[in-house]
Design a protein around this motif. Structure first.
Motif, PDB file in Angstrom:
ATOM      1  N   MET A 108       0.826  -1.210   0.000  1.00 49.22           N
ATOM      2  CA  MET A 108       0.000   0.000   0.000  1.00 49.22           C
ATOM      3  C   MET A 108       0.861   1.261   0.000  1.00 49.22           C
ATOM      4  O   MET A 108       0.523   2.249  -0.656  1.00 49.22           O
ATOM      5  N   ALA A 109       1.961   1.223   0.732  1.00 47.58           N
ATOM      6  CA  ALA A 109       2.872   2.384   0.759  1.00 47.58           C
ATOM      7  C   ALA A 109       3.433   2.651  -0.634  1.00 47.58           C
ATOM      8  O   ALA A 109       3.548   3.813  -1.053  1.00 47.58           O
ATOM      9  N   PHE A 110       3.777   1.587  -1.353  1.00 49.40           N
ATOM     10  CA  PHE A 110       4.274   1.745  -2.725  1.00 49.40           C
ATOM     11  C   PHE A 110       3.209   2.367  -3.627  1.00 49.40           C
ATOM     12  O   PHE A 110       3.497   3.274  -4.405  1.00 49.40           O
ATOM     13  N   VAL A 111       1.988   1.873  -3.528  1.00 43.69           N
ATOM     14  CA  VAL A 111       0.904   2.392  -4.366  1.00 43.69           C
ATOM     15  C   VAL A 111       0.672   3.873  -4.058  1.00 43.69           C
ATOM     16  O   VAL A 111       0.520   4.695  -4.972  1.00 43.69           O
ATOM     17  N   ASN A 112       0.648   4.218  -2.771  1.00 45.23           N
ATOM     18  CA  ASN A 112       0.449   5.611  -2.385  1.00 45.23           C
ATOM     19  C   ASN A 112       1.569   6.496  -2.927  1.00 45.23           C
ATOM     20  O   ASN A 112       1.316   7.577  -3.464  1.00 45.23           O
ATOM     21  N   GLU A 113       2.805   6.056  -2.801  1.00 45.40           N
ATOM     22  CA  GLU A 113       3.924   6.866  -3.295  1.00 45.40           C
ATOM     23  C   GLU A 113       3.869   6.986  -4.817  1.00 45.40           C
ATOM     24  O   GLU A 113       4.199   8.028  -5.378  1.00 45.40           O
ATOM     25  N   ARG A 114       3.428   5.931  -5.481  1.00 47.24           N
ATOM     26  CA  ARG A 114       3.279   5.994  -6.938  1.00 47.24           C
ATOM     27  C   ARG A 114       2.231   7.041  -7.311  1.00 47.24           C
ATOM     28  O   ARG A 114       2.411   7.806  -8.271  1.00 47.24           O
TER      29      ARG A 114
END
Length: 182
Positions: A108-114
């Motif tokens: 989820m952190a990756f998706v948010n940063e993307r």
């Protein structure tokens, strides 16, 4: 470490990395190196030192979790240095590793940063789609993450020229999540 004492912070993070490496605690080393890189990216703004922390051999080992930390912090560094293409590539790769290893919080952190990177490129609809997908996720239990996503959604809606009627209610939800509970 006292707030504002950068030298002590760097010394402590470096000592943690060194001790973890000496004991072959690769995941701990990757976390400490990532923390040091993050400190340099967001606090000291010393991107050369951040890159040095991320060049440690631990990020090249065949340890999926260590690779995800490396991809995440390299993605942040690339974002801050204006290299959106590298950032998106590293964030997508790390997201895929996190998904394969079942680390949903990191995924989820990756998706948010993307979404943050896409928004910075003016790709508001794509950023909103990612944020909305995360907000619909049944396993999003972290109130702080939900509040940050709602806040981002409001900004992306405003800046992207989307329907402004959703901004107020979205921010109200975020503020309620940030407010201390009685």
């Amino acid at each position: 470490w006292s707030l504002g004492d950068n030298e002590v912070a760097v010394r402590e993070y470096t000592a943690a990395m060194t001790a973890a490496a000496a004991g072959s605690y690769w995941l701990t080393e990757s976390r400490a190196a990532g923390a040091l890189a993050f400190f340099h990216i967001r606090h000291t703004r010393n991107f050369g030192e951040a890159r040095r922390a991320l060049m440690r051999p631990v990020f090249d080992r065949a340890i999926p979790q260590a690779r995800t930390y490396g991809d995440y912090y390299f993605g942040l560094l690339a974002t801050e240095t204006g290299d959106a293409r590298t950032s998106l590539r590293r964030l997508r790769r790390g997201e895929a590793i996190a998904r394969r290893t079942g680390d949903r919080g990191i995924e989820m952190a990756f998706v948010n940063e993307r979404a943050v990177v896409l928004a910075s490129l003016g790709r508001w609809s794509e950023a909103l789609d990612l944020v909305d997908a995360l907000l619909r996720a049944p396993d999003l239990h972290n109130a702080c993450m939900r509040a940050a996503l709602l806040s981002n959604k409001a900004w992306y809606t405003l800046l992207g020229g989307q329907d402004p009627s959703v901004i107020g209610p979205t921010l109200d939800k975020a503020i309620r999540l940030y407010a201390p509970s009685d």
